[in-house]
Design a protein around this motif. Structure first.
Motif, short mmCIF file in Angstrom:
data_model
loop_
_atom_site.label_atom_id
_atom_site.label_comp_id
_atom_site.label_asym_id
_atom_site.label_seq_id
_atom_site.Cartn_x
_atom_site.Cartn_y
_atom_site.Cartn_z
N GLU A 75 0.86 -1.19 0.00
CA GLU A 75 0.00 0.00 0.00
C GLU A 75 0.89 1.24 0.00
OE1 GLU A 75 -4.16 1.53 2.00
OE2 GLU A 75 -2.97 0.01 3.05
N ASP A 76 0.71 2.09 -1.01
CA ASP A 76 1.61 3.23 -1.17
C ASP A 76 0.94 4.27 -2.07
OD1 ASP A 76 3.96 4.89 -2.05
OD2 ASP A 76 5.08 3.34 -0.98
N GLU A 77 1.12 5.54 -1.75
CA GLU A 77 0.50 6.60 -2.55
C GLU A 77 1.27 6.91 -3.83
OE1 GLU A 77 -0.18 10.06 -0.20
OE2 GLU A 77 -1.72 9.10 1.06
N SER A 78 2.51 6.44 -3.93
CA SER A 78 3.34 6.71 -5.12
C SER A 78 2.82 5.93 -6.33
CB SER A 78 4.79 6.33 -4.85
OG SER A 78 5.30 7.05 -3.75
N TYR A 79 3.24 6.38 -7.51
CA TYR A 79 2.85 5.69 -8.74
C TYR A 79 3.94 4.74 -9.25
CZ TYR A 79 -1.30 8.60 -9.26
OH TYR A 79 -2.53 9.20 -9.07
N ALA A 80 5.20 5.08 -8.99
CA ALA A 80 6.31 4.30 -9.54
C ALA A 80 6.75 3.24 -8.55
CB ALA A 80 7.48 5.22 -9.88
N SER A 81 6.40 2.01 -8.79
CA SER A 81 6.78 0.92 -7.89
C SER A 81 8.04 0.24 -8.39
CB SER A 81 5.64 -0.10 -7.77
OG SER A 81 5.33 -0.63 -9.05
N PRO A 82 8.87 -0.30 -7.49
CA PRO A 82 10.08 -1.02 -7.91
C PRO A 82 9.73 -2.31 -8.63
CG PRO A 82 10.16 -0.45 -5.56
CD PRO A 82 8.76 -0.22 -6.03
N ILE A 83 10.70 -2.88 -9.31
CA ILE A 83 10.52 -4.16 -9.99
C ILE A 83 10.07 -5.22 -8.98
CG2 ILE A 83 11.76 -6.02 -11.19
CD1 ILE A 83 13.53 -3.77 -12.39
N ALA A 84 9.15 -6.06 -9.40
CA ALA A 84 8.59 -7.16 -8.60
C ALA A 84 7.65 -6.67 -7.51
CB ALA A 84 9.69 -8.04 -7.99
N THR A 85 7.33 -5.37 -7.54
CA THR A 85 6.40 -4.80 -6.56
C THR A 85 5.29 -4.06 -7.29
OG1 THR A 85 8.25 -4.42 -5.05
CG2 THR A 85 6.21 -3.27 -4.56
N LEU A 86 4.10 -4.16 -6.76
CA LEU A 86 2.95 -3.43 -7.28
C LEU A 86 2.38 -2.62 -6.13
CD1 LEU A 86 1.38 -3.31 -10.02
CD2 LEU A 86 -0.12 -5.07 -9.11
N PHE A 87 2.31 -1.32 -6.29
CA PHE A 87 1.69 -0.49 -5.27
C PHE A 87 0.17 -0.56 -5.42
CE2 PHE A 87 5.53 2.60 -5.00
CZ PHE A 87 6.20 1.69 -4.18
N TYR A 88 -0.55 -0.31 -4.32
CA TYR A 88 -2.01 -0.22 -4.42
C TYR A 88 -2.50 0.84 -3.46
CZ TYR A 88 -2.69 -2.88 -0.06
OH TYR A 88 -2.68 -3.30 1.25
N GLU A 89 -3.69 1.33 -3.76
CA GLU A 89 -4.35 2.33 -2.93
C GLU A 89 -5.85 2.05 -2.98
OE1 GLU A 89 -4.35 7.24 -2.75
OE2 GLU A 89 -2.80 6.20 -3.91
N THR A 90 -6.52 2.22 -1.87
CA THR A 90 -7.97 1.98 -1.85
C THR A 90 -8.71 3.29 -2.13
OG1 THR A 90 -8.09 2.35 0.53
CG2 THR A 90 -7.76 0.09 -0.20
N TYR A 91 -9.91 3.14 -2.67
CA TYR A 91 -10.75 4.31 -2.93
C TYR A 91 -12.15 4.06 -2.39
CZ TYR A 91 -12.63 1.68 -6.95
OH TYR A 91 -13.22 0.73 -7.75
N LYS A 92 -12.82 5.17 -2.03
CA LYS A 92 -14.17 5.07 -1.48
C LYS A 92 -15.24 5.30 -2.54
CE LYS A 92 -13.01 6.30 3.28
NZ LYS A 92 -13.24 7.25 4.40
N SER A 93 -14.96 6.24 -3.45
CA SER A 93 -15.96 6.53 -4.48
C SER A 93 -15.29 6.64 -5.84
CB SER A 93 -16.69 7.84 -4.17
OG SER A 93 -15.89 8.96 -4.50
N ALA A 94 -16.01 6.19 -6.87
CA ALA A 94 -15.48 6.25 -8.24
C ALA A 94 -15.26 7.69 -8.66
CB ALA A 94 -16.44 5.54 -9.20
N ASP A 95 -16.17 8.58 -8.30
CA ASP A 95 -16.02 9.98 -8.69
C ASP A 95 -14.80 10.61 -8.04
OD1 ASP A 95 -18.22 9.94 -10.31
OD2 ASP A 95 -19.61 10.71 -8.79
N GLY A 96 -14.57 10.27 -6.77
CA GLY A 96 -13.40 10.80 -6.08
C GLY A 96 -12.11 10.32 -6.73
N LEU A 97 -12.11 9.06 -7.16
CA LEU A 97 -10.92 8.51 -7.82
C LEU A 97 -10.71 9.16 -9.18
CD1 LEU A 97 -8.57 6.60 -8.01
CD2 LEU A 97 -10.13 4.78 -8.74
N ARG A 98 -11.79 9.37 -9.93
CA ARG A 98 -11.65 10.04 -11.23
C ARG A 98 -11.04 11.43 -11.05
NH1 ARG A 98 -17.01 8.00 -11.82
NH2 ARG A 98 -17.02 6.11 -13.11
N GLU A 99 -11.48 12.12 -10.02
CA GLU A 99 -10.95 13.47 -9.74
C GLU A 99 -9.46 13.40 -9.43
OE1 GLU A 99 -11.72 16.93 -6.39
OE2 GLU A 99 -13.43 15.68 -7.02
N LYS A 100 -9.06 12.41 -8.64
CA LYS A 100 -7.64 12.25 -8.28
C LYS A 100 -6.80 11.95 -9.53
CE LYS A 100 -4.49 9.10 -5.87
NZ LYS A 100 -3.57 10.12 -5.31
N LEU A 101 -7.28 11.03 -10.38
CA LEU A 101 -6.53 10.65 -11.57
C LEU A 101 -6.43 11.81 -12.56
CD1 LEU A 101 -7.83 7.00 -12.12
CD2 LEU A 101 -5.69 7.74 -11.06
#
Length: 353
Positions: free
Chosen positions: A281-307
């Motif tokens: 779990e990490d707010e960054s976008y660039a994850s190291p090799i063999a690692t995938l970052f993730y972040e949870t969201y509460k609403s689709a609209d809120g996520l669209r705004e963030k992206l």
């Protein structure tokens, strides 16, 4: 014949030539232009590329050549360029500074410059220096007028009219300093993300594995981060990408996995992992090799705004019916000719200079 038509024909011939290398086991075909001159030589260049860069496996080299052979058809090239008035009148010298993270990553820029009637000065990455010069020589045989319009250099760039440079956030500052006064496209770090809802099919999640693991995740179009709803079932995700488990057999990948895992554990980070991929779990976008970052969201609209707010950090958004311009699962490393890096239309730029 119009110069553009001649150049298109040359790239079509190159696509047919590359079609022989779409599989790990190469298949020499009849009727390929200049095959007697170039077939064995290109096999040797592929061997050199693999030996000089541990990330350039036979599988990934074959995949890259497969995608270019599929893209370089007359139909695709005409569809791509049909919206533009490509006039060969005023030819400029365009410097192209290439990255070396995945095989032939700078080929689209190289091709765009030539098809727009300009001359190209190529400065390659040391990580990917074997393939393009050989393919450029093939093009020069296929269309002799290209001979005077392709230059490769390892020296300081001089006597150019415009530049297309691809690098990191750090090198982009260097590029801005040296090339900022010329017409330019300067690309920085970008990463791709996937938006999951929990309603994806097993087939979609399996296809997402291709977006994550192709080229070991080294491309800007590779998914490096997931956005998931709260209480998302990661077991289902891990099950769907399990067919990619053999990636851990590649020494460079395994070394990165072991190193990053050790760093995370010593730092007491919470991890989810399955033996070949770590989720953090990490707010960054660039994850190291063999690692995938993730972040949870509460609403689709809120996520669209963030992206939308973070759009300059994002290359692709993989999703299903979430946002305009999204990329389908499994398609990030299969862009069309008109899918421009960073959303900057290279052809329009080249026709303006």
């Amino acid at each position: 014949m119009h110069p553009l038509q001649k150049n298109i024909e040359a790239f079509v011939k190159l696509g047919e030539f590359l079609g022989q290398f779409r599989e790990i086991q190469h298949s020499k075909k009849e009727g390929i232009l200049h095959n007697e001159l170039f077939y064995e030589g290109f096999r040797h260049q592929l061997k050199l590329a693999e030996e000089s860069n541990g990330w350039f496996t036979k599988e990934n080299l074959a995949f890259a050549l497969d995608q270019w052979s599929l893209a370089l058809t007359k139909e695709n090239l005409l569809q791509w360029l049909s919206d533009y008035r490509v006039q060969p009148a005023s030819s400029r010298k365009v410097a192209v500074i290439m990255a070396g993270n995945i095989p032939l990553v700078g080929f689209h820029d190289f091709m765009s410059v030539l098809l727009c009637g300009h001359s190209v000065i190529v400065k390659q990455s040391s990580n990917d220096r074997h393939l393009l010069p050989y393919l450029a020589k093939y093009l020069q045989y296929a269309e002799p007028s290209l001979k005077s319009r392709i230059t490769f250099t390892e020296d300081k760039l001089e006597a150019f009219d415009a530049v297309i440079a691809t690098g990191s956030d750090n090198t982009s500052r260097y590029f801005e300093y040296y090339f900022g006064k010329k017409p330019n496209i300067i690309r920085r770090n970008r990463n791709s993300v996937a938006v999951l809802t929990g309603k994806e099919t097993d087939a979609q999640l399996a296809a997402l594995g291709e977006d994550i693991f192709r080229y070991f995740g080294l491309g800007c179009r590779n998914v490096s981060k997931l956005f998931v709803p709260e209480n998302y079932d990661f077991d289902r995700f891990f099950g769907a990408v399990y067919p990619f488990r053999d990636i851990i057999e590649i020494p460079k990948y395994a070394n990165n996995y072991d190193y990053n895992k050790a760093v995370y554990l010593m730092s007491l980070y919470k991890l989810r992992e399955n033996g070949f991929l770590m989720l953090k779990e990490d707010e960054s976008y660039a994850s190291p090799i063999a690692t995938l970052f993730y972040e949870t969201y509460k609403s689709a609209d809120g996520l669209r705004e963030k992206l939308t707010k973070d759009s300059e950090k994002i290359q692709c958004i993989v999703a299903s019916d979430f946002t305009p311009g999204e990329v389908a699962f499994g398609k990030t490393q299969k862009p069309e000719l008109w899918d421009y890096a960073d959303g900057v239309n290279t052809v329009e730029f080249l026709l303006r200079i």
